[in-house]
Design a protein around this motif. Structure first.
Motif, PDB file in Angstrom:
ATOM      1  N   ASP A   1     -31.346  51.356 118.804  1.00  0.00           N
ATOM      2  CA  ASP A   1     -30.285  50.244 118.751  1.00  0.00           C
ATOM      3  C   ASP A   1     -30.200  49.732 120.143  1.00  0.00           C
ATOM      4  OD1 ASP A   1     -28.283  48.421 118.444  1.00  0.00           O
ATOM      5  OD2 ASP A   1     -27.356  49.809 116.822  1.00  0.00           O
ATOM      6  N   TYR A   2     -30.543  48.700 120.551  1.00  0.00           N
ATOM      7  CA  TYR A   2     -30.520  48.093 121.838  1.00  0.00           C
ATOM      8  C   TYR A   2     -29.374  47.127 122.245  1.00  0.00           C
ATOM      9  CZ  TYR A   2     -32.745  43.373 120.929  1.00  0.00           C
ATOM     10  OH  TYR A   2     -32.879  42.241 120.588  1.00  0.00           O
ATOM     11  N   GLN A   3     -28.442  47.089 121.390  1.00  0.00           N
ATOM     12  CA  GLN A   3     -27.269  46.113 121.558  1.00  0.00           C
ATOM     13  C   GLN A   3     -26.742  46.273 122.734  1.00  0.00           C
ATOM     14  OE1 GLN A   3     -24.818  45.812 118.121  1.00  0.00           O
ATOM     15  NE2 GLN A   3     -24.045  43.768 118.665  1.00  0.00           N
ATOM     16  N   GLY A   4     -26.593  45.152 123.751  1.00  0.00           N
ATOM     17  CA  GLY A   4     -25.894  45.203 124.901  1.00  0.00           C
ATOM     18  C   GLY A   4     -26.908  45.298 125.993  1.00  0.00           C
ATOM     19  N   LEU A   5     -28.210  45.691 125.909  1.00  0.00           N
ATOM     20  CA  LEU A   5     -29.117  45.788 127.025  1.00  0.00           C
ATOM     21  C   LEU A   5     -29.439  44.321 127.631  1.00  0.00           C
ATOM     22  CD1 LEU A   5     -31.848  48.343 125.980  1.00  0.00           C
ATOM     23  CD2 LEU A   5     -29.867  48.726 127.547  1.00  0.00           C
TER      24      LEU A   5
ATOM     25  N   PHE B   1     -33.883  57.014 130.543  1.00  0.00           N
ATOM     26  CA  PHE B   1     -33.501  55.872 130.659  1.00  0.00           C
ATOM     27  C   PHE B   1     -32.178  55.605 129.957  1.00  0.00           C
ATOM     28  CE2 PHE B   1     -32.697  51.622 128.070  1.00  0.00           C
ATOM     29  CZ  PHE B   1     -32.793  50.876 129.171  1.00  0.00           C
ATOM     30  N   GLN B   2     -32.039  56.284 128.783  1.00  0.00           N
ATOM     31  CA  GLN B   2     -30.629  56.191 127.915  1.00  0.00           C
ATOM     32  C   GLN B   2     -29.863  56.729 128.776  1.00  0.00           C
ATOM     33  OE1 GLN B   2     -30.652  58.946 124.571  1.00  0.00           O
ATOM     34  NE2 GLN B   2     -29.388  57.610 123.287  1.00  0.00           N
ATOM     35  N   LYS B   3     -29.693  58.025 129.333  1.00  0.00           N
ATOM     36  CA  LYS B   3     -28.966  58.567 130.342  1.00  0.00           C
ATOM     37  C   LYS B   3     -28.309  57.538 131.282  1.00  0.00           C
ATOM     38  CE  LYS B   3     -29.368  63.126 130.605  1.00  0.00           C
ATOM     39  NZ  LYS B   3     -29.984  64.611 131.020  1.00  0.00           N
ATOM     40  N   ALA B   4     -29.233  56.832 131.804  1.00  0.00           N
ATOM     41  CA  ALA B   4     -28.838  55.971 132.911  1.00  0.00           C
ATOM     42  C   ALA B   4     -28.087  54.817 132.284  1.00  0.00           C
ATOM     43  CB  ALA B   4     -29.897  55.528 134.020  1.00  0.00           C
ATOM     44  N   ALA B   5     -28.689  54.206 131.488  1.00  0.00           N
ATOM     45  CA  ALA B   5     -28.116  53.042 130.731  1.00  0.00           C
ATOM     46  C   ALA B   5     -26.902  53.157 130.001  1.00  0.00           C
ATOM     47  CB  ALA B   5     -29.257  52.079 130.090  1.00  0.00           C
ATOM     48  N   LYS B   6     -26.992  54.205 129.281  1.00  0.00           N
ATOM     49  CA  LYS B   6     -25.838  54.545 128.424  1.00  0.00           C
ATOM     50  C   LYS B   6     -25.485  53.305 127.238  1.00  0.00           C
ATOM     51  CE  LYS B   6     -23.393  57.439 131.548  1.00  0.00           C
ATOM     52  NZ  LYS B   6     -24.292  57.643 132.620  1.00  0.00           N
ATOM     53  N   LYS B   7     -26.460  52.677 127.007  1.00  0.00           N
ATOM     54  CA  LYS B   7     -26.210  51.461 125.996  1.00  0.00           C
ATOM     55  C   LYS B   7     -26.931  51.594 124.727  1.00  0.00           C
ATOM     56  CE  LYS B   7     -25.295  48.109 129.459  1.00  0.00           C
ATOM     57  NZ  LYS B   7     -25.832  46.914 130.082  1.00  0.00           N
ATOM     58  N   THR B   8     -27.990  52.633 124.717  1.00  0.00           N
ATOM     59  CA  THR B   8     -28.824  52.389 123.379  1.00  0.00           C
ATOM     60  C   THR B   8     -28.622  53.823 122.859  1.00  0.00           C
ATOM     61  OG1 THR B   8     -30.786  53.668 124.677  1.00  0.00           O
ATOM     62  CG2 THR B   8     -30.599  51.058 124.806  1.00  0.00           C
ATOM     63  N   GLU B   9     -29.055  53.805 121.424  1.00  0.00           N
ATOM     64  CA  GLU B   9     -29.347  54.937 120.905  1.00  0.00           C
ATOM     65  C   GLU B   9     -30.339  55.129 119.799  1.00  0.00           C
ATOM     66  OE1 GLU B   9     -26.160  54.778 116.991  1.00  0.00           O
ATOM     67  OE2 GLU B   9     -25.212  54.830 119.006  1.00  0.00           O
ATOM     68  N   ILE B  10     -30.871  56.136 119.548  1.00  0.00           N
ATOM     69  CA  ILE B  10     -31.919  56.423 118.410  1.00  0.00           C
ATOM     70  C   ILE B  10     -31.331  56.242 117.264  1.00  0.00           C
ATOM     71  CG2 ILE B  10     -33.893  57.758 117.717  1.00  0.00           C
ATOM     72  CD1 ILE B  10     -34.304  58.817 120.378  1.00  0.00           C
ATOM     73  N   ARG B  11     -32.099  55.256 116.573  1.00  0.00           N
ATOM     74  CA  ARG B  11     -31.564  55.192 115.089  1.00  0.00           C
ATOM     75  C   ARG B  11     -32.203  56.328 114.054  1.00  0.00           C
ATOM     76  NH1 ARG B  11     -32.143  49.431 113.790  1.00  0.00           N
ATOM     77  NH2 ARG B  11     -30.256  49.389 115.425  1.00  0.00           N
ATOM     78  N   GLY B  12     -33.652  56.301 114.594  1.00  0.00           N
ATOM     79  CA  GLY B  12     -34.436  57.226 113.923  1.00  0.00           C
ATOM     80  C   GLY B  12     -36.045  56.880 114.186  1.00  0.00           C
ATOM     81  N   GLY B  13     -36.951  57.849 113.722  1.00  0.00           N
ATOM     82  CA  GLY B  13     -38.062  57.303 113.915  1.00  0.00           C
ATOM     83  C   GLY B  13     -39.033  57.773 112.459  1.00  0.00           C
ATOM     84  N   VAL B  14     -40.402  57.512 112.792  1.00  0.00           N
ATOM     85  CA  VAL B  14     -41.292  57.895 111.861  1.00  0.00           C
ATOM     86  C   VAL B  14     -42.487  58.524 112.351  1.00  0.00           C
ATOM     87  CG1 VAL B  14     -42.792  57.012 109.863  1.00  0.00           C
ATOM     88  CG2 VAL B  14     -40.653  56.140 110.105  1.00  0.00           C
ATOM     89  N   MET B  15     -43.025  59.409 111.657  1.00  0.00           N
ATOM     90  CA  MET B  15     -44.197  60.116 112.154  1.00  0.00           C
ATOM     91  C   MET B  15     -44.778  60.818 110.889  1.00  0.00           C
ATOM     92  SD  MET B  15     -44.592  63.185 114.923  1.00  0.00           S
ATOM     93  CE  MET B  15     -45.982  63.374 116.056  1.00  0.00           C
ATOM     94  N   GLU B  16     -46.108  60.562 110.670  1.00  0.00           N
ATOM     95  CA  GLU B  16     -46.841  61.119 109.510  1.00  0.00           C
ATOM     96  C   GLU B  16     -46.197  60.767 108.234  1.00  0.00           C
ATOM     97  OE1 GLU B  16     -47.637  65.108 110.618  1.00  0.00           O
ATOM     98  OE2 GLU B  16     -49.175  64.564 112.459  1.00  0.00           O
TER      99      GLU B  16
END
Length: 181
Positions: A29-33, A99-114
């Motif tokens: 979720d990149y809102q605010g970047l 990057f996330q630690k520095a920007a503090k604006k994003t969060e992982i919503r989830g992912g997909v693998m296999e």
């Protein structure tokens, strides 16, 4: 009208191609970047071969609809989505986390693998795994350790065999001298 439809088809084709080369996709979720921050994220991901695609959820939805292993991503398609597509080098996760630690604006919503949906915790756990290079070094170290022990063991065989033969010979000699007397 035709032009935007062409563009959309191009975007979907590009997404499909990127997905076909990926082993992991995670949605942030990149809102605010800002554009500059997204550019910075892309720059940080580049060494690992991962790409960050900012596109409409509907276009990603079209790109994954006929690709079974990516279909579970459909439940993550909401809000402002950027897609980090990781080829093989999972160090991309660490690059994103930095990057996330520095920007503090994003969060992982989830992912997909296999074909499986991953939580943010799952993706973090993958990021904590050693890299292919680190694993190779660990395996090589283990093999070298075993090889060294084996070589030492093999080298000790002749001397211990010689000692055993000598002991047998001495026993025989002492035995034969007793029987002779």
């Amino acid at each position: 009208m035709g032009r935007t439809l062409e563009n959309k088809k191009e975007i979907v084709a590009d997404l499909k191609e990127s997905l076909s080369e990926s082993t992991l996709a995670f949605v942030i979720d990149y809102q605010g970047l800002t554009v500059a921050e997204i550019t910075d994220l892309r720059r940080q991901l580049r060494p690992s071969g991962a790409v960050c695609k900012v596109t409409k959820n509907t276009l990603m939805g079209i790109a994954i609809q006929d690709q079974e292993q990516w279909q579970p991503m459909s439940e993550l398609l909401k809000g402002s989505s950027a897609f980090v597509l990781v080829k093989e080098d999972l160090s991309a996760i660490k690059a994103y986390q930095a990057f996330q630690k520095a920007a503090k604006k994003t969060e992982i919503r989830g992912g997909v693998m296999e074909g499986r949906v991953l939580s943010e915790a799952d993706i973090k756990a993958l990021g904590d795994l050693p890299s292919k290079e680190q694993l190779m070094a660990q395996i090589a170290g283990a093999i070298n350790g075993v090889a060294t022990k084996l070589a030492v063991g093999i080298n000790e065989v002749p001397s211990s065999l010689a000692r055993a033969l000598q002991a047998v010979a001495e026993k025989d000699n002492s035995g034969s001298s007793e029987s002779a007397s």
